[in-house]
Scaffold this motif. Structure first.
Motif, short mmCIF file in Angstrom:
data_model
loop_
_atom_site.label_atom_id
_atom_site.label_comp_id
_atom_site.label_asym_id
_atom_site.label_seq_id
_atom_site.Cartn_x
_atom_site.Cartn_y
_atom_site.Cartn_z
N ARG A 120 31.41 10.23 24.17
CA ARG A 120 31.87 10.99 23.19
C ARG A 120 31.91 12.68 23.55
NH1 ARG A 120 29.21 10.46 17.95
NH2 ARG A 120 27.80 10.04 18.86
N HIS A 121 30.58 12.83 24.35
CA HIS A 121 30.70 14.33 24.76
C HIS A 121 31.47 14.45 25.89
CE1 HIS A 121 27.00 13.28 22.57
NE2 HIS A 121 26.36 14.59 22.26
N VAL A 122 31.50 12.83 26.57
CA VAL A 122 32.81 13.55 27.67
C VAL A 122 34.46 14.08 27.18
CG1 VAL A 122 33.82 12.55 29.85
CG2 VAL A 122 31.38 12.75 28.83
N TYR A 123 34.70 13.18 26.10
CA TYR A 123 35.67 13.15 25.66
C TYR A 123 36.00 14.63 25.12
CZ TYR A 123 40.00 11.11 23.76
OH TYR A 123 41.27 11.65 22.82
N LEU A 124 34.75 15.11 24.42
CA LEU A 124 35.07 16.49 23.91
C LEU A 124 34.97 17.21 24.71
CD1 LEU A 124 34.88 18.48 20.99
CD2 LEU A 124 32.34 18.38 21.55
N GLY A 125 34.92 16.95 25.64
CA GLY A 125 34.51 18.45 26.93
C GLY A 125 35.57 18.28 27.31
N LEU A 126 36.53 17.02 27.86
CA LEU A 126 38.33 17.37 28.04
C LEU A 126 39.42 17.56 27.31
CD1 LEU A 126 37.39 13.56 30.27
CD2 LEU A 126 37.81 16.22 30.80
N ALA A 127 38.99 17.71 25.68
CA ALA A 127 40.04 17.69 25.01
C ALA A 127 39.33 19.25 25.00
CB ALA A 127 39.53 17.16 23.76
N VAL A 128 39.11 20.08 24.79
CA VAL A 128 38.69 21.36 24.11
C VAL A 128 39.53 22.02 26.16
CG1 VAL A 128 37.03 23.46 24.81
CG2 VAL A 128 36.44 21.45 23.21
#
Length: 232
Positions: A120-128
């Motif tokens: 989830r943290h990786v996905y959040l970073g990529l989305a931002v």
């Protein structure tokens, strides 16, 4: 209208979780949220997808961020500061869909849940990152539920969507626990919540049945408080 519905749903979820302590009321609220925010409003506006709009507005001053989108992004976070993750528990249509199809949740080893939760943290970073660059809105593009809400997804997304829903039948809220980027933010805010969902001390006999039966792994041995990273 949408913002009023979100506010009312969050207030109701807070009441059901902390005052009434009613699972049945929360289920009915989830059904309403799925029907209204999901199928009626077609999954838009969504606090989860709003991450991208807010990120782009921060890095691109020329981008006009609608007030409704900003409100949808901020309001569940504010409620998390006071009442914990009530948005996840009864207001999020994505969580509601996973709950309603769940038959029996399989439990994974704790180390595996932690490892998967880091996605989830990786996905959040990529989305931002992608949103800040104005490249693409990956959260909306790969949302596994919006295809059901709008019935117009591309074939690969349909396969992805069906796979997530099928997994939700045997794993409690897999998207929420292992992929949802907004859940990361809610988890951070809820650590400072003024009120937390707890097991009623006078009713607890320390049998740990709740620990073993919780489909989301939200209850830890040795503590009655809601886990900060749990979906509930």
């Amino acid at each position: 209208m949408d913002f009023a519905a979100l506010t009312g749903a969050l207030l109701a979820a807070s009441l059901f979780a902390h005052r009434w302590r009613s699972r049945r009321a929360m289920v009915w609220l989830s059904i309403f949220s799925l029907g209204y925010f999901g199928f009626y409003r077609l999954g838009c506006v969504c606090p989860i997808g709003a991450i991208q709009n807010v990120s782009r507005a921060v890095f691109d001053p020329s981008f006009a961020l609608p007030w409704a989108v900003l409100g949808f992004f901020i309001l569940p976070l504010l409620f998390a500061l006071f009442f914990g993750r009530v948005f996840c528990g009864g207001v999020c249509p994505l969580g509601a869909m996973q709950d309603l199809v769940m038959l029996k949740s399989a439990r994974a080893p704790r180390w595996l849940e932690i490892a998967l939760g880091s996605l989830r943290h990786v996905y959040l970073g990529l989305a931002v990152l992608f949103a800040a660059l104005g490249a693409r809105y990956v959260i909306c593009e790969f949302d596994p539920f919006v295809g059901f809400f709008r019935m117009n997804a591309r074939f690969p997304i349909w396969i992805w969507s069906i796979g997530v829903v099928a997994l939700s039948m045997v794993v409690g809220r897999p998207y929420c626990r292992f992929l949802c980027p907004y859940g990361v933010l809610l988890g951070w805010f809820s650590r400072f919540a003024a009120k937390r969902v707890t097991i009623t001390p006078e009713d607890c006999v320390v049998c740990h049945l709740c620990v073993d039966s919780c489909p989301f792994g939200a209850i830890r041995r040795g503590g009655a408080e809601e886990a900060g990273e749990a979906a509930r």
